[in-house]
Design an enzyme around this catalytic site. Structure first.
Site, PDB file in Angstrom:
ATOM      1  N   ASN A  14     -13.351  76.932  16.471  1.00  0.00           N
ATOM      2  CA  ASN A  14     -13.612  76.996  15.027  1.00  0.00           C
ATOM      3  C   ASN A  14     -14.584  75.866  14.721  1.00  0.00           C
ATOM      4  OD1 ASN A  14     -13.576  77.008  12.262  1.00  0.00           O
ATOM      5  ND2 ASN A  14     -11.481  76.231  12.064  1.00  0.00           N
ATOM      6  N   TRP A  15     -15.831  76.244  14.497  1.00  0.00           N
ATOM      7  CA  TRP A  15     -16.856  75.217  14.281  1.00  0.00           C
ATOM      8  C   TRP A  15     -16.750  74.571  12.896  1.00  0.00           C
ATOM      9  CZ3 TRP A  15     -22.014  77.743  16.470  1.00  0.00           C
ATOM     10  CH2 TRP A  15     -21.893  77.893  17.858  1.00  0.00           C
ATOM     11  N   LYS A  16     -15.962  75.170  12.013  1.00  0.00           N
ATOM     12  CA  LYS A  16     -15.864  74.695  10.625  1.00  0.00           C
ATOM     13  C   LYS A  16     -17.266  74.552  10.032  1.00  0.00           C
ATOM     14  CE  LYS A  16     -11.612  72.375  11.913  1.00  0.00           C
ATOM     15  NZ  LYS A  16     -10.499  71.567  11.457  1.00  0.00           N
ATOM     16  N   HIS A  99      -6.904  80.131   7.254  1.00  0.00           N
ATOM     17  CA  HIS A  99      -6.932  78.794   7.862  1.00  0.00           C
ATOM     18  C   HIS A  99      -6.367  77.784   6.861  1.00  0.00           C
ATOM     19  CE1 HIS A  99      -8.413  75.040   9.518  1.00  0.00           C
ATOM     20  NE2 HIS A  99      -8.500  75.670  10.678  1.00  0.00           N
ATOM     21  N   GLU A 101      -7.259  74.992   5.980  1.00  0.00           N
ATOM     22  CA  GLU A 101      -8.244  74.363   5.086  1.00  0.00           C
ATOM     23  C   GLU A 101      -8.600  75.301   3.934  1.00  0.00           C
ATOM     24  OE1 GLU A 101     -11.030  73.195   8.143  1.00  0.00           O
ATOM     25  OE2 GLU A 101      -9.533  71.799   8.911  1.00  0.00           O
ATOM     26  N   GLU A 166      -0.898  77.065  13.612  1.00  0.00           N
ATOM     27  CA  GLU A 166      -1.547  75.766  13.482  1.00  0.00           C
ATOM     28  C   GLU A 166      -0.754  74.889  12.523  1.00  0.00           C
ATOM     29  OE1 GLU A 166      -6.009  76.108  14.502  1.00  0.00           O
ATOM     30  OE2 GLU A 166      -5.768  76.576  12.393  1.00  0.00           O
ATOM     31  N   GLY A 172      -6.848  68.252  13.272  1.00  0.00           N
ATOM     32  CA  GLY A 172      -7.811  67.181  13.066  1.00  0.00           C
ATOM     33  C   GLY A 172      -7.201  65.797  13.011  1.00  0.00           C
ATOM     34  N   SER A 211      -5.425  69.912  17.292  1.00  0.00           N
ATOM     35  CA  SER A 211      -5.809  68.838  18.208  1.00  0.00           C
ATOM     36  C   SER A 211      -5.672  69.232  19.683  1.00  0.00           C
ATOM     37  CB  SER A 211      -5.019  67.562  17.906  1.00  0.00           C
ATOM     38  OG  SER A 211      -5.279  67.123  16.572  1.00  0.00           O
ATOM     39  N   GLY A 232     -10.624  73.132  17.039  1.00  0.00           N
ATOM     40  CA  GLY A 232     -11.572  72.639  16.051  1.00  0.00           C
ATOM     41  C   GLY A 232     -12.512  71.617  16.656  1.00  0.00           C
ATOM     42  N   GLY A 233     -12.174  70.359  16.493  1.00  0.00           N
ATOM     43  CA  GLY A 233     -13.064  69.271  16.912  1.00  0.00           C
ATOM     44  C   GLY A 233     -13.582  69.395  18.339  1.00  0.00           C
TER      45      GLY A 233
HETATM   46  C1  PEP Z   1      -8.698  74.075  13.522  1.00  0.00           C
HETATM   47  O1  PEP Z   1      -9.544  73.750  12.707  1.00  0.00           O
HETATM   48  O2  PEP Z   1      -8.333  75.246  13.549  1.00  0.00           O
HETATM   49  C2  PEP Z   1      -8.172  73.048  14.436  1.00  0.00           C
HETATM   50  C3  PEP Z   1      -7.144  73.353  15.178  1.00  0.00           C
HETATM   51  O3  PEP Z   1      -8.784  71.828  14.435  1.00  0.00           O
HETATM   52  P1  PEP Z   1      -8.573  70.595  15.504  1.00  0.00           P
HETATM   53  O4  PEP Z   1      -8.598  71.210  16.886  1.00  0.00           O
HETATM   54  O5  PEP Z   1      -9.733  69.689  15.251  1.00  0.00           O
HETATM   55  O6  PEP Z   1      -7.251  69.992  15.208  1.00  0.00           O
END
Ligand code: PEP
Length: 250
Positions: A14-16, A99, A101, A166, A172, A211, A232-233
């Protein structure tokens, strides 16, 4: 039978709201080069303006791609929105819905997420339904009631094929649910779907997000009901993301 023989692992980045024409091209080139021989289905969820670029650059590879959100409306005077039909028009096969967010920062309700899910399903795009509890909800012992409530909003009209569990407190933050904590929720989600459709529950892919990194991925994927990851990251770094993809080969 092990879970990997029933369900092909799904690893998604997920590039956000990250990326540029130049950095996307470099990241995709590295992913395409590094994915040879990997058994997982690997996806990237890119920002809308870059979906066409990602579609073109991924076309000669086994990378799949999707959008991070969709409108609940089919068409009309909805400035700034993107419809499921528009995504389908240029070959989009997956999209995230719900999601945390979107739920947390943009006030998306369970009912709205279910409408978006329906809009995607209606045009043949596979929605990746994201679910998860906040830290306060976990500490109050409400994890399962929260994720069941989020799931039930969709189950009222559709049986999902792809879930992303999640925990909000793990996104994050560098905090990860332990493999056992995540497994317990995944097992409960699968059992919940099984009450409605036992066959679909066996094929249902439930990926974990929060994470995930190269260093913790293999222990998560060793769990019988963890079928991959939403990343994500770490998805913005080709080496790290490829290492997560390789961790499915256990
Ligand atoms: C996400 O945005 O779906 C996510 C899991 O982010 P991260 O891996 O950065 O926690």
């Amino acid at each position: 039978m092990s879970h990997s023989s029933v369900r092909r692992p799904f690893i998604a980045g997920n590039w956000k709201m990250h990326g540029s024409v130049a950095s996307n091209a470099a990241l995709l080139a590295a992913l395409k080069a590094g994915l040879a021989g990997n058994a997982a289905e690997v996806a990237v969820f890119a920002p809308y303006p870059y979906l066409d670029q990602v579609a073109r650059l991924a076309a000669d590879s086994r990378l799949v791609w999707g959008a991070q959100d969709v409108s609940r409306h089919d068409m009309g005077a909805y400035t700034g929105e993107v419809s499921a039909a528009m995504l389908r028009d240029f070959g989009c096969r997956y999209a995230l819905v719900g999601h945390s967010e979107r739920r947390g920062l943009h006030g998306e309700s369970d009912a709205l997420v279910a409408e978006k899910f329906s809009a995607l399903a209606a045009v043949g795009i596979v929605p990746a339904l994201c679910l998860g509890e906040t830290l306060a909800e976990r500490q109050a012992g409400e994890t399962l009631s929260v994720v069941f409530r989020q799931l039930d909003a969709v189950l009222a009209s559709h049986v999902p094929a792809l879930l992303a569990y999640e925990p909000v407190w793990a996104i994050g933050t560098g905090l990860t649910a332990s493999p056992e904590e995540a497994q317990a929720v995944h097992l409960a989600l699968r059992a919940h779907v099984a009450k409605q459709d036992a066959a679909a529950a066996i094929g249902l892919r439930i990926v974990y997000g929060g994470s995930v990194k190269a260093g913790n991925a293999a222990a998560l994927f060793a769990m019988p009901d963890i079928d991959g990851a939403l990343v994500g990251g770490a998805a913005l770094n080709a080496d790290e993301f490829l290492a997560i993809c390789r961790a499915t080969n256990v």
